[in-house]
Design a protein around this motif. Sequence first.
Motif, PDB file in Angstrom:
ATOM      1  N   UNK A 166      96.347 -51.563 -53.577  1.00  0.00           N
ATOM      2  CA  UNK A 166      96.205 -52.846 -54.252  1.00  0.00           C
ATOM      3  C   UNK A 166      97.510 -53.144 -54.986  1.00  0.00           C
ATOM      4  N   UNK A 167      97.631 -54.328 -55.532  1.00  0.00           N
ATOM      5  CA  UNK A 167      98.768 -54.594 -56.421  1.00  0.00           C
ATOM      6  C   UNK A 167      98.585 -53.769 -57.691  1.00  0.00           C
ATOM      7  N   UNK A 168      99.659 -53.190 -58.167  1.00  0.00           N
ATOM      8  CA  UNK A 168      99.570 -52.369 -59.371  1.00  0.00           C
ATOM      9  C   UNK A 168      99.112 -53.178 -60.586  1.00  0.00           C
ATOM     10  N   UNK A 169      99.352 -54.491 -60.548  1.00  0.00           N
ATOM     11  CA  UNK A 169      98.972 -55.336 -61.687  1.00  0.00           C
ATOM     12  C   UNK A 169      97.642 -56.053 -61.471  1.00  0.00           C
ATOM     13  N   UNK A 170      96.869 -55.601 -60.466  1.00  0.00           N
ATOM     14  CA  UNK A 170      95.618 -56.300 -60.139  1.00  0.00           C
ATOM     15  C   UNK A 170      94.469 -55.947 -61.078  1.00  0.00           C
ATOM     16  N   UNK A 171      94.601 -54.856 -61.796  1.00  0.00           N
ATOM     17  CA  UNK A 171      93.508 -54.380 -62.630  1.00  0.00           C
ATOM     18  C   UNK A 171      92.502 -53.536 -61.860  1.00  0.00           C
ATOM     19  N   UNK A 172      92.707 -53.389 -60.559  1.00  0.00           N
ATOM     20  CA  UNK A 172      91.818 -52.578 -59.711  1.00  0.00           C
ATOM     21  C   UNK A 172      92.354 -51.152 -59.698  1.00  0.00           C
ATOM     22  N   UNK A 173      91.581 -50.231 -60.247  1.00  0.00           N
ATOM     23  CA  UNK A 173      92.014 -48.849 -60.368  1.00  0.00           C
ATOM     24  C   UNK A 173      91.260 -47.905 -59.436  1.00  0.00           C
ATOM     25  N   UNK A 174      90.183 -48.386 -58.838  1.00  0.00           N
ATOM     26  CA  UNK A 174      89.370 -47.554 -57.958  1.00  0.00           C
ATOM     27  C   UNK A 174      88.613 -48.452 -56.987  1.00  0.00           C
ATOM     28  N   UNK A 175      87.957 -47.859 -56.007  1.00  0.00           N
ATOM     29  CA  UNK A 175      87.144 -48.647 -55.084  1.00  0.00           C
ATOM     30  C   UNK A 175      86.034 -49.381 -55.829  1.00  0.00           C
ATOM     31  N   UNK A 176      85.487 -48.740 -56.851  1.00  0.00           N
ATOM     32  CA  UNK A 176      84.415 -49.382 -57.616  1.00  0.00           C
ATOM     33  C   UNK A 176      84.885 -50.705 -58.218  1.00  0.00           C
ATOM     34  N   UNK A 200      93.742 -57.617 -40.901  1.00  0.00           N
ATOM     35  CA  UNK A 200      95.069 -58.194 -41.084  1.00  0.00           C
ATOM     36  C   UNK A 200      95.918 -58.187 -39.826  1.00  0.00           C
ATOM     37  N   UNK A 201      95.591 -57.302 -38.861  1.00  0.00           N
ATOM     38  CA  UNK A 201      96.311 -57.244 -37.602  1.00  0.00           C
ATOM     39  C   UNK A 201      97.272 -56.078 -37.493  1.00  0.00           C
ATOM     40  N   UNK A 202      97.824 -55.630 -38.610  1.00  0.00           N
ATOM     41  CA  UNK A 202      98.720 -54.470 -38.625  1.00  0.00           C
ATOM     42  C   UNK A 202      98.795 -53.933 -40.043  1.00  0.00           C
ATOM     43  N   UNK A 203      99.334 -52.729 -40.167  1.00  0.00           N
ATOM     44  CA  UNK A 203      99.446 -52.124 -41.496  1.00  0.00           C
ATOM     45  C   UNK A 203     100.408 -52.909 -42.393  1.00  0.00           C
ATOM     46  N   UNK A 204     101.532 -53.297 -41.834  1.00  0.00           N
ATOM     47  CA  UNK A 204     102.486 -54.052 -42.636  1.00  0.00           C
ATOM     48  C   UNK A 204     101.923 -55.404 -43.055  1.00  0.00           C
ATOM     49  N   UNK A 205     101.173 -56.034 -42.146  1.00  0.00           N
ATOM     50  CA  UNK A 205     100.558 -57.321 -42.493  1.00  0.00           C
ATOM     51  C   UNK A 205      99.547 -57.155 -43.617  1.00  0.00           C
ATOM     52  N   UNK A 206      98.799 -56.045 -43.587  1.00  0.00           N
ATOM     53  CA  UNK A 206      97.840 -55.771 -44.653  1.00  0.00           C
ATOM     54  C   UNK A 206      98.527 -55.643 -46.005  1.00  0.00           C
ATOM     55  N   UNK A 207      99.570 -54.810 -46.052  1.00  0.00           N
ATOM     56  CA  UNK A 207     100.261 -54.573 -47.315  1.00  0.00           C
ATOM     57  C   UNK A 207     100.939 -55.852 -47.802  1.00  0.00           C
ATOM     58  N   UNK A 208     101.544 -56.597 -46.875  1.00  0.00           N
ATOM     59  CA  UNK A 208     102.164 -57.872 -47.247  1.00  0.00           C
ATOM     60  C   UNK A 208     101.133 -58.829 -47.822  1.00  0.00           C
ATOM     61  N   UNK A 209      99.946 -58.834 -47.222  1.00  0.00           N
ATOM     62  CA  UNK A 209      98.869 -59.689 -47.719  1.00  0.00           C
ATOM     63  C   UNK A 209      98.446 -59.321 -49.125  1.00  0.00           C
ATOM     64  N   UNK A 210      98.429 -58.039 -49.428  1.00  0.00           N
ATOM     65  CA  UNK A 210      98.106 -57.598 -50.788  1.00  0.00           C
ATOM     66  C   UNK A 210      99.197 -58.035 -51.756  1.00  0.00           C
ATOM     67  N   UNK A 211     100.445 -57.844 -51.380  1.00  0.00           N
ATOM     68  CA  UNK A 211     101.559 -58.239 -52.239  1.00  0.00           C
ATOM     69  C   UNK A 211     101.506 -59.735 -52.542  1.00  0.00           C
ATOM     70  N   UNK A 212     101.183 -60.535 -51.528  1.00  0.00           N
ATOM     71  CA  UNK A 212     101.171 -61.995 -51.682  1.00  0.00           C
ATOM     72  C   UNK A 212      99.884 -62.529 -52.298  1.00  0.00           C
ATOM     73  N   UNK A 213      98.889 -61.655 -52.496  1.00  0.00           N
ATOM     74  CA  UNK A 213      97.636 -62.081 -53.100  1.00  0.00           C
ATOM     75  C   UNK A 213      96.607 -62.612 -52.125  1.00  0.00           C
ATOM     76  N   UNK A 214      96.892 -62.536 -50.819  1.00  0.00           N
ATOM     77  CA  UNK A 214      95.910 -62.966 -49.812  1.00  0.00           C
ATOM     78  C   UNK A 214      94.724 -62.009 -49.786  1.00  0.00           C
ATOM     79  N   UNK A 215      95.011 -60.715 -49.912  1.00  0.00           N
ATOM     80  CA  UNK A 215      93.983 -59.674 -49.976  1.00  0.00           C
ATOM     81  C   UNK A 215      94.073 -58.985 -51.335  1.00  0.00           C
ATOM     82  N   UNK A 216      92.930 -58.525 -51.825  1.00  0.00           N
ATOM     83  CA  UNK A 216      92.943 -57.755 -53.073  1.00  0.00           C
ATOM     84  C   UNK A 216      93.244 -56.286 -52.813  1.00  0.00           C
ATOM     85  N   UNK A 217      92.691 -55.770 -51.718  1.00  0.00           N
ATOM     86  CA  UNK A 217      92.904 -54.378 -51.340  1.00  0.00           C
ATOM     87  C   UNK A 217      93.079 -54.308 -49.830  1.00  0.00           C
TER      88      UNK A 217
END
Length: 306
Positions: A123-133, A176-193
Amino acid sequence: MRFLTTTALVALIAAPAWADGWKNDYQVLKFGILSGENEKDRLQRNEPLRVWLESQLGVEVEIFTAGNYDGVIQALAADQIEIGRLGSSSYAAAYTATDGGVVPTLTSIKKDGNTGYHSIVVTRCDSGIKSLADAEGKVHAFADPDSTSGYAVPYFNMVTKEGFKPEDFFGSVVFGGSHEADVTGVVNGTFDTASTWQNNEDDGIPQRMVEKSMIEPGVICKIWESPEITSGPWTFRKNLPAELIEDVTVALEEFAEGDPKGWKLYNSIVDGDANPPVGFTRVDSERYQWIVDMRAWIKKQRRSNS
């Protein structure tokens, strides 16, 4: 003057073909690589290996890419390519799609003898999400339906170990289609995790994206890690000549020592990595049977939810 008999003449003409063995029927070998990263980087990383195989085998070698994992799997099943470097789950998919018509021969081995890696959720480090819960009700991205670390293993563990079905727990589940797309989506705020992979704290998809200046350091944080996953195998069509399979396997085994610089690029090894991949080691189908079984379990789960 001594004249050759018809039988002797035929034998003489056929001798060069016999000596070349499988190379007469397979003057071009194609190996497929999965879509875990963008195509430019995939091709660049695999180019030293392609050149090495050509030099060792004496035949033309081509790299086959597809927009998703299934493209490589179906190319193997349709006899369009001879070889694929697959993940564990995509190997299992190819095994199922061909009714067992594929053969795994090698997987990567690291300096400490380890042959595995881990699925992680980030997740984004600043998302406030610290665990799956904390991610309940959020948008979660898996990589690809045929990805081991980007889908099969995290999905399986979320249900059997963490106690929830992703489609019920998260607010939305996407691919997301690929690992890089997933991580990019998290960075851009499209995905939370998102689900992706890493070998260790110093090497994985997020770390490599930082090294390639695709994302900034300190933006992505890990909130979950799976048990160890056996790295995916080099996979051949079973209907290929046994000599071809063995010759290519041996050439692959010799790559790390024969071209250290190319090996380093192929594996994205960075200076200071304490436990880099050092070569390939032999595997067989039994090594991946649990992945085949896990995919069958996931397929059954998805049917029951539809």
